[in-house]
Design an enzyme around this catalytic site. Structure first.
Site, PDB file in Angstrom:
ATOM      1  N   SER A  91     -10.311  -0.055   2.185  1.00 50.54           N
ATOM      2  CA  SER A  91      -9.803  -0.751   2.199  1.00 50.54           C
ATOM      3  C   SER A  91      -8.230  -1.228   2.545  1.00 50.54           C
ATOM      4  CB  SER A  91      -9.467  -1.245  -0.003  1.00 50.54           C
ATOM      5  OG  SER A  91      -9.146  -0.197  -0.166  1.00 50.54           O
ATOM      6  N   CYS A  92      -7.351  -0.054   2.739  1.00 52.03           N
ATOM      7  CA  CYS A  92      -6.247  -0.036   3.145  1.00 52.03           C
ATOM      8  C   CYS A  92      -6.011   0.501   4.643  1.00 52.03           C
ATOM      9  CB  CYS A  92      -5.476   0.670   1.550  1.00 52.03           C
ATOM     10  SG  CYS A  92      -5.434   2.471   1.850  1.00 52.03           S
ATOM     11  N   GLY A  93      -6.872   1.192   4.711  1.00 54.57           N
ATOM     12  CA  GLY A  93      -5.879   1.765   5.980  1.00 54.57           C
ATOM     13  C   GLY A  93      -4.808   3.113   6.200  1.00 54.57           C
ATOM     14  N   CYS A 125      -1.958   2.810   4.754  1.00 47.64           N
ATOM     15  CA  CYS A 125      -0.645   2.710   4.068  1.00 47.64           C
ATOM     16  C   CYS A 125       0.665   2.748   4.257  1.00 47.64           C
ATOM     17  CB  CYS A 125      -1.245   2.520   2.197  1.00 47.64           C
ATOM     18  SG  CYS A 125      -3.008   1.445   1.918  1.00 47.64           S
TER      19      CYS A 125
END
Length: 283
Positions: free
Chosen positions: A114-116, A118
């Site tokens: 979802s965030c890579g 971050c």
């Protein structure tokens, strides 16, 4: 390899009727990316196009920019008790002249679907490390009508999504709207890395005359990946983040969000979109 989908038992409830049946789900497994034998990152991904994913990830990190800079990409032995290969560890071996990043315990990163990465990168880091500044690329001009047609083309090409409903997609189009390539994954950032990695392997970087369309939102990381691959236009069917807009403004990236039907919001780089005079428009 190629474990794109898996089957699981599910209890289905429809209008009060209960039944048991198998359901097709998108596969999600970890992939460890190593650089010349040293662990660099772990991402949760849909298996498939793993070599392209690893290569694209290294393009976004500023390590790679041409196919000649890759000596080899191989699967490594997995962490199973019997030593069998899980196909979940990839080692990218670079040519001797490639300048490598400092790989430390602090540098190693874990990315989710979802965030890579971050919070890793900054606006200045992307602007200074991009090999192909977007502002210096040949002018690309696109019609709003062409942009509006792209989400339907993306959905029509999502083969695995049709079976699972659980995948994100990223697609490259020419400035005339021709589909160049599409990749699906549980993570938007992985889908983009697979696109960019294949372009690297095919010798097509920079992608200076293409449009990138992503399902869902446009995060900072997706804008970063577009910039690092030289892509001048990034469009998303949902909202961008504030940092993605800031990065687009800093680098000259055209960023379009809420691309739905005939409506869209242009957050940066509006000079690439053929628009009428805003002063003459209503609303």
């Amino acid at each position: 390899m190629g474990r794109v989908t898996e089957r699981r038992r599910v209890i289905r409830v429809r209008d009060g009727a209960v039944s048991a049946r198998p359901d097709t789900l998108v596969a999600e497994e970890p992939l460890e990316i190593r650089l010349n034998g040293k662990p660099l990152a772990i991402t949760m991904r849909t298996p498939g196009d793993d070599f392209a994913l690893a290569a694209g990830f290294l393009v976004s990190e500023g390590v790679l920019g041409a196919a000649a800079e890759v000596r080899n990409i191989v699967y490594c032995a997995g962490a199973t008790a019997d030593g069998s290969n899980t196909y979940n560890v990839v080692d990218v071996q670079t040519a001797p002249e490639v300048l490598l990043p400092d790989i430390t315990l602090e540098r190693n990163v874990y990315t989710t679907s979802s965030c890579g990465l971050c919070g890793k990168a900054s606006l200045d880091a992307v602007r200074t490390t991009a090999r192909w500044p977007i502002a210096d690329t040949p002018a690309v001009r696109v019609d709003p009508e062409l942009l509006a047609s792209l989400p339907d083309r993306l959905r029509a090409a999502q083969r695995v999504f049709e079976r699972t409903g659980g995948l994100h997609a990223a697609a490259l189009f020419t400035e005339d709207g021709e589909l160049v390539d599409i990749r699906e994954d549980v993570g938007r950032h992985n889908a983009v890395d697979k696109l960019v990695g294949r372009a690297l392997q095919n010798g097509d970087l920079p992608l200076s005359r293409t449009l990138l369309l992503v399902s869902g939102r446009a995060s900072f990381e997706l804008a970063q990946k577009a910039v690092m691959a030289g892509i001048p236009v990034l469009a998303a069917v949902s909202a961008p983040s504030s940092l993605a807009v800031d990065l687009a403004a800093e680098t000259g990236l055209t960023l379009v969000g809420f691309l739905r039907g005939n409506s869209m919001n242009i957050y940066a780089g509006e000079e690439r979109v053929v628009l009428g005079d805003p002063a003459t428009q209503q609303g």
